[in-house]
Design a protein around this motif. Structure first.
Motif, PDB file in Angstrom:
ATOM      1  N   HIS A 183      43.084  56.736  43.673  1.00  0.00           N
ATOM      2  CA  HIS A 183      44.441  56.939  43.151  1.00  0.00           C
ATOM      3  C   HIS A 183      45.391  55.817  43.571  1.00  0.00           C
ATOM      4  N   LEU A 184      44.948  54.583  43.302  1.00  0.00           N
ATOM      5  CA  LEU A 184      45.775  53.407  43.524  1.00  0.00           C
ATOM      6  C   LEU A 184      45.841  52.608  42.226  1.00  0.00           C
ATOM      7  N   SER A 185      46.857  51.798  42.095  1.00  0.00           N
ATOM      8  CA  SER A 185      46.890  50.887  40.955  1.00  0.00           C
ATOM      9  C   SER A 185      45.793  49.831  41.117  1.00  0.00           C
ATOM     10  N   ARG A 186      45.439  49.192  40.008  1.00  0.00           N
ATOM     11  CA  ARG A 186      44.395  48.171  40.074  1.00  0.00           C
ATOM     12  C   ARG A 186      44.803  47.038  41.010  1.00  0.00           C
ATOM     13  N   VAL A 187      46.077  46.628  40.946  1.00  0.00           N
ATOM     14  CA  VAL A 187      46.537  45.522  41.784  1.00  0.00           C
ATOM     15  C   VAL A 187      46.486  45.894  43.260  1.00  0.00           C
ATOM     16  N   THR A 188      46.895  47.122  43.589  1.00  0.00           N
ATOM     17  CA  THR A 188      46.851  47.563  44.991  1.00  0.00           C
ATOM     18  C   THR A 188      45.411  47.649  45.483  1.00  0.00           C
ATOM     19  N   ALA A 189      44.536  48.226  44.666  1.00  0.00           N
ATOM     20  CA  ALA A 189      43.125  48.305  45.041  1.00  0.00           C
ATOM     21  C   ALA A 189      42.546  46.912  45.242  1.00  0.00           C
ATOM     22  N   TRP A 190      42.909  45.974  44.354  1.00  0.00           N
ATOM     23  CA  TRP A 190      42.431  44.596  44.481  1.00  0.00           C
ATOM     24  C   TRP A 190      42.876  43.990  45.812  1.00  0.00           C
ATOM     25  N   ARG A 191      44.120  44.244  46.210  1.00  0.00           N
ATOM     26  CA  ARG A 191      44.630  43.688  47.466  1.00  0.00           C
ATOM     27  C   ARG A 191      43.825  44.196  48.661  1.00  0.00           C
ATOM     28  N   TYR A 192      43.503  45.489  48.647  1.00  0.00           N
ATOM     29  CA  TYR A 192      42.709  46.051  49.756  1.00  0.00           C
ATOM     30  C   TYR A 192      41.281  45.513  49.726  1.00  0.00           C
ATOM     31  N   LEU A 193      40.710  45.390  48.545  1.00  0.00           N
ATOM     32  CA  LEU A 193      39.348  44.863  48.427  1.00  0.00           C
ATOM     33  C   LEU A 193      39.274  43.417  48.905  1.00  0.00           C
ATOM     34  N   GLU A 194      40.270  42.615  48.561  1.00  0.00           N
ATOM     35  CA  GLU A 194      40.288  41.228  49.008  1.00  0.00           C
ATOM     36  C   GLU A 194      40.406  41.155  50.530  1.00  0.00           C
ATOM     37  N   HIS A 195      41.169  42.074  51.127  1.00  0.00           N
ATOM     38  CA  HIS A 195      41.252  42.113  52.594  1.00  0.00           C
ATOM     39  C   HIS A 195      39.886  42.435  53.191  1.00  0.00           C
ATOM     40  N   LEU A 196      39.149  43.382  52.591  1.00  0.00           N
ATOM     41  CA  LEU A 196      37.817  43.713  53.086  1.00  0.00           C
ATOM     42  C   LEU A 196      36.869  42.521  52.979  1.00  0.00           C
ATOM     43  N   VAL A 197      37.004  41.740  51.912  1.00  0.00           N
ATOM     44  CA  VAL A 197      36.183  40.539  51.762  1.00  0.00           C
ATOM     45  C   VAL A 197      36.521  39.532  52.870  1.00  0.00           C
ATOM     46  N   ARG A 198      37.804  39.300  53.096  1.00  0.00           N
ATOM     47  CA  ARG A 198      38.218  38.333  54.115  1.00  0.00           C
ATOM     48  C   ARG A 198      37.778  38.746  55.512  1.00  0.00           C
ATOM     49  N   SER A 199      37.749  40.051  55.760  1.00  0.00           N
ATOM     50  CA  SER A 199      37.377  40.535  57.095  1.00  0.00           C
ATOM     51  C   SER A 199      35.874  40.751  57.251  1.00  0.00           C
ATOM     52  N   GLY A 200      35.088  40.390  56.222  1.00  0.00           N
ATOM     53  CA  GLY A 200      33.635  40.470  56.327  1.00  0.00           C
ATOM     54  C   GLY A 200      33.049  41.834  56.081  1.00  0.00           C
ATOM     55  N   ARG A 201      33.850  42.766  55.550  1.00  0.00           N
ATOM     56  CA  ARG A 201      33.356  44.122  55.307  1.00  0.00           C
ATOM     57  C   ARG A 201      32.954  44.359  53.862  1.00  0.00           C
ATOM     58  N   ALA A 202      33.171  43.371  53.002  1.00  0.00           N
ATOM     59  CA  ALA A 202      32.805  43.497  51.591  1.00  0.00           C
ATOM     60  C   ALA A 202      32.413  42.127  51.063  1.00  0.00           C
ATOM     61  N   GLN A 203      31.698  42.136  49.942  1.00  0.00           N
ATOM     62  CA  GLN A 203      31.330  40.894  49.276  1.00  0.00           C
ATOM     63  C   GLN A 203      31.821  40.930  47.839  1.00  0.00           C
ATOM     64  N   LEU A 204      32.175  39.766  47.346  1.00  0.00           N
ATOM     65  CA  LEU A 204      32.662  39.618  45.979  1.00  0.00           C
ATOM     66  C   LEU A 204      31.564  39.020  45.119  1.00  0.00           C
ATOM     67  N   ASP A 205      31.262  39.681  44.009  1.00  0.00           N
ATOM     68  CA  ASP A 205      30.316  39.168  43.026  1.00  0.00           C
ATOM     69  C   ASP A 205      31.072  38.873  41.739  1.00  0.00           C
ATOM     70  N   HIS A 206      30.623  37.859  41.010  1.00  0.00           N
ATOM     71  CA  HIS A 206      31.190  37.553  39.707  1.00  0.00           C
ATOM     72  C   HIS A 206      30.174  37.923  38.632  1.00  0.00           C
ATOM     73  N   GLN A 207      30.613  38.689  37.663  1.00  0.00           N
ATOM     74  CA  GLN A 207      29.731  39.115  36.571  1.00  0.00           C
ATOM     75  C   GLN A 207      30.047  38.269  35.341  1.00  0.00           C
ATOM     76  N   TYR A 208      29.051  37.502  34.910  1.00  0.00           N
ATOM     77  CA  TYR A 208      29.211  36.656  33.731  1.00  0.00           C
ATOM     78  C   TYR A 208      28.551  37.341  32.529  1.00  0.00           C
ATOM     79  N   GLY A 209      28.787  36.824  31.354  1.00  0.00           N
ATOM     80  CA  GLY A 209      28.125  37.382  30.183  1.00  0.00           C
ATOM     81  C   GLY A 209      29.029  37.504  28.984  1.00  0.00           C
ATOM     82  N   GLN A 210      30.340  37.549  29.190  1.00  0.00           N
ATOM     83  CA  GLN A 210      31.279  37.612  28.085  1.00  0.00           C
ATOM     84  C   GLN A 210      32.208  36.413  28.148  1.00  0.00           C
ATOM     85  N   ALA A 211      32.758  36.063  27.005  1.00  0.00           N
ATOM     86  CA  ALA A 211      33.675  34.940  26.971  1.00  0.00           C
ATOM     87  C   ALA A 211      34.908  35.259  27.810  1.00  0.00           C
TER      88      ALA A 211
END
Length: 228
Positions: A183-211
């Motif tokens: 129950h967070l906005s996409r932008v707020t969730a993104w901010r928390y996820l990016e913090h988890l990536v920076r602190s080593g608790r999450a990894q970021l993957d890029h999904q390709y396949g569409q223009a």
């Protein structure tokens, strides 16, 4: 580092949930489960686990009494309390009798993983007959310095919710999907996820396949993942 765990919990449903949470880590193995003090004492001696997770309220007595009994008879296995007993007296008794951690139900999966990490750090202090330098002693005591302050705008409770939702995801997940779950906005969730990536608790993957721009997907950092 493999960890052999004994659960002492009289609620079979809770014991099953705790087993599932623990064994998400492929190096954690629940070697036994007891529902009473008597069973817990017998299994602790027969199985010699690395870690015992102990409830306080058991049908035939108190887990605190069992912990005191173990210590009086020279059992120095790491013991952590996982219990609904949230009174300060129980916590103080547990710590006085040598419990190295105490989790109050309900707890987050992230907090349980922290417990496991502390146990592993304590085991790395060296053999029982080894002389200790301050670094090894600090690991044995669970001292790791003051916790890092969270960035402005990052709430610790919301961070725990986002981290738990990420850990529960069966596959990489987007910020929008995490936001819907907690129950967070996409932008707020993104901010928390990016913090988890920076602190080593999450990894970021890029999904390709569409223009266009690749989709950003996030996944929890697993114990077997290489450090970013």
């Amino acid at each position: 580092m493999p960890v052999r765990v004994l659960l002492v919990e009289d609620d079979l449903r809770v014991a099953r949930v705790n087993r599932d949470l623990l064994e998400r880590d492929p190096d954690v193995h629940v070697v036994g489960s007891a529902a009473t003090c008597a069973q817990g004492d017998a299994l602790a001696r027969a199985l010699t686990p690395d870690l015992i997770l102990l409830d306080v309220h058991l049908p035939d007595g108190s887990g605190l009494g069992l912990l005191r009994h173990w210590r009086a008879h020279g059992l120095t296995t790491d013991v952590a309390l996982i219990t609904a007993a949230d009174d300060e007296a129980s916590v103080r008794l547990a710590l006085a009798h040598g419990a190295f951690d105490y989790l109050i139900k309900p707890f987050t999966g992230a907090r349980l993983q922290e417990l496991l990490a502390r146990h592993r750090a304590r085991r790395q202090s060296g053999p029982a007959d080894a002389r200790l330098d301050q670094g090894r002693l600090d690991r044995l005591l669970g001292v790791s310095g003051l916790p890092a302050a969270l960035p402005r705008g990052i709430d610790p409770h919301t961070l725990d919710r986002v981290a738990q939702a990420l850990a529960d995801a069966a596959q990489p997940i987007s910020a929008e999907e995490i936001g819907e779950q907690v129950h967070l906005s996409r932008v707020t969730a993104w901010r928390y996820l990016e913090h988890l990536v920076r602190s080593g608790r999450a990894q970021l993957d890029h999904q390709y396949g569409q223009a266009g721009r690749p989709a950003k997907l996030y996944r929890a950092q697993r114990p077997t993942d290489p450090t970013p």
